[in-house]
Design an enzyme around this catalytic site. Structure first.
Site, mmCIF file in Angstrom:
data_model
loop_
_atom_site.group_PDB
_atom_site.id
_atom_site.type_symbol
_atom_site.label_atom_id
_atom_site.label_comp_id
_atom_site.label_asym_id
_atom_site.label_seq_id
_atom_site.Cartn_x
_atom_site.Cartn_y
_atom_site.Cartn_z
ATOM 1 N N GLU A 1 -1.111 -5.059 8.779
ATOM 2 C CA GLU A 1 -0.322 -4.594 9.936
ATOM 3 C C GLU A 1 -1.264 -4.482 11.168
ATOM 4 O O GLU A 1 -2.397 -4.652 11.466
ATOM 5 C CB GLU A 1 -0.443 -2.935 9.736
ATOM 6 C CG GLU A 1 0.547 -2.783 8.337
ATOM 7 C CD GLU A 1 0.606 -1.114 8.218
ATOM 8 O OE1 GLU A 1 0.170 -0.459 8.912
ATOM 9 O OE2 GLU A 1 1.152 -0.817 7.048
ATOM 10 N N ASP B 1 -1.015 -6.267 0.215
ATOM 11 C CA ASP B 1 -1.456 -5.636 1.394
ATOM 12 C C ASP B 1 -2.975 -5.542 1.502
ATOM 13 O O ASP B 1 -3.365 -4.984 0.484
ATOM 14 C CB ASP B 1 -0.730 -4.132 1.358
ATOM 15 C CG ASP B 1 0.606 -3.920 2.213
ATOM 16 O OD1 ASP B 1 0.842 -4.901 3.042
ATOM 17 O OD2 ASP B 1 1.359 -3.200 1.827
ATOM 18 N N LYS C 1 -0.913 -9.286 3.516
ATOM 19 C CA LYS C 1 0.079 -8.827 4.519
ATOM 20 C C LYS C 1 -0.894 -7.806 5.161
ATOM 21 O O LYS C 1 -1.723 -7.103 4.522
ATOM 22 C CB LYS C 1 1.167 -8.130 4.037
ATOM 23 C CG LYS C 1 2.127 -7.454 5.089
ATOM 24 C CD LYS C 1 3.228 -6.957 4.742
ATOM 25 C CE LYS C 1 3.425 -5.817 3.892
ATOM 26 N NZ LYS C 1 3.144 -4.574 4.736
ATOM 27 N N GLU D 1 9.254 -3.844 10.621
ATOM 28 C CA GLU D 1 9.703 -2.452 10.094
ATOM 29 C C GLU D 1 10.312 -1.485 11.152
ATOM 30 O O GLU D 1 9.604 -1.265 12.138
ATOM 31 C CB GLU D 1 8.580 -1.910 9.113
ATOM 32 C CG GLU D 1 8.971 -0.490 8.736
ATOM 33 C CD GLU D 1 7.879 -0.124 7.505
ATOM 34 O OE1 GLU D 1 6.734 -0.669 7.278
ATOM 35 O OE2 GLU D 1 8.061 1.187 6.871
ATOM 36 N N ASP E 1 0.813 -1.229 -0.154
ATOM 37 C CA ASP E 1 0.176 0.094 0.044
ATOM 38 C C ASP E 1 0.837 1.188 0.003
ATOM 39 O O ASP E 1 0.329 2.434 0.006
ATOM 40 C CB ASP E 1 -1.102 -0.061 1.011
ATOM 41 C CG ASP E 1 -0.422 0.020 2.449
ATOM 42 O OD1 ASP E 1 0.879 0.032 2.640
ATOM 43 O OD2 ASP E 1 -1.190 -0.028 3.567
ATOM 44 N N SER E 2 2.302 1.073 0.047
ATOM 45 C CA SER E 2 3.173 2.181 -0.319
ATOM 46 C C SER E 2 2.788 2.992 -1.637
ATOM 47 O O SER E 2 3.287 3.796 -1.970
ATOM 48 C CB SER E 2 4.791 1.652 -0.250
ATOM 49 O OG SER E 2 4.780 0.540 -0.991
HETATM 50 O O1 KIV Z 1 3.717 -0.898 1.498
HETATM 51 C C1 KIV Z 1 4.638 -1.317 1.642
HETATM 52 O O2 KIV Z 1 5.373 -1.228 0.650
HETATM 53 C C2 KIV Z 1 5.135 -1.919 2.722
HETATM 54 C C3 KIV Z 1 6.671 -2.192 2.783
HETATM 55 C C4 KIV Z 1 7.328 -0.851 3.190
HETATM 56 C C5 KIV Z 1 7.197 -3.459 3.475
HETATM 57 O O3 KIV Z 1 4.577 -2.604 3.538
#
Ligand code: KIV
Length: 264
Positions: free
Chosen positions: A114, A83, A112, A181, A44-45
């Protein structure tokens, strides 16, 4: 044939490192797997590097589904992790399952999410229903308004113990991998040694099973936030492909990250 969770676990059991990079489109998916990047993380970056936002908070499930499809379309071999964006995993295990199913349908092989122990029930619910989960702890960009900034986590005795306990609880809940992280390298080492699932580090030192970077950081394209743990691989490379291949080599041989990328 596409890399599976079993082949990644085999790599882990053999004591070898694997490589993860964020990826958001088909062209880069092809390029990254040509350099043998093992895992493409549709992160989600993309809120930062694709949408140009300051945070990841505006990223929607629809956007994640779209980019996951693009990455799946452009790749044949790499394992695809996607994510769960902000607000799609936190409400209830059932809600998270419904949302995760859409990412899996778009081509993700693992999702993934959080969160520490608070996500344990959700992780158990998903894994019992066939969705592998990578838990993400430490600096959690989706909690930016709670933490008050992109800061190191686990650097006091109490917070280190809490993170360590979270890691153990998340493994027990069924998480297949753990991403850490921006936490002290010594803590990441202790957690990696205590768990029997692969750990993926970003700003967490060299003792994790795998490393991840945001692609745009590795290519020196994203200069908004210069972080200690980032290395611009374009500095010593002629082409984008060289930079990615050099990252893969540096991770596999233990040359990246080094002490200069770690936190105490
Ligand atoms: O969204 C992302 O790119 C991430 C990385 C920073 C691990 O979660």
């Amino acid at each position: 044939m596409r890399t599976t969770i079993s082949s990644l676990l085999k790599t882990y059991e053999q004591g070898e490192k694997f490589t993860v990079l964020t990826c958001y489109d088909a062209t880069f998916a092809k390029l990254l797997e040509a350099c043998s990047v093992d895992v493409l993380l549709v992160g989600d970056s993309l809120g930062n590097v694709i949408k140009g936002e300051d945070t990841t908070l505006s990223v929607t499930l629809e956007q994640m589904i779209y980019h996951t499809r693009c990455v799946a379309q452009g790749s044949e071999k790499a394992f695809i992790m996607a994510d769960m964006p902000f607000g799609t995993a936190q409400h209830s295990p059932e809600h998270a399952f419904k949302n995760a199913c859409q990412l899996i349908a778009a081509g993700a092989q693992m999702i993934k999410l959080e969160g520490g122990r608070i996500m344990a029930d959700t992780i158990q619910f998903l894994t019992q229903r066939g969705i592998p989960v990578c838990a993400h702890i430490g600096l959690m960009p989706q909690s930016i308004h709670q933490t008050g900034g992109y800061k190191i986590q686990g650097n006091t005795e109490d917070s280190a113990k809490r993170l360590f306990d979270d890691a153990v609880i998340l493994e027990q809940s069924g998480a297949a991998m753990l991403l850490m992280e921006v936490i002290p390298a010594t803590l990441a080492k202790q957690i990696s040694a205590a768990l029997s699932i692969p750990t993926i580090g970003i700003g967490a030192g060299s003792d994790c099973t795998a490393q991840v970077l945001v692609l745009h950081d590795l290519l020196g394209l994203y200069q908004d936030k210069k972080s200690r743990f980032v290395k611009n691989f374009m500095d010593d490379s002629q082409t984008i492909q060289d930079a990615v291949c050099n990252y893969v080599k540096a991770v596999k041989t233990g040359q990246f990250p080094d002490k200069t990328h770690e936190f105490e």
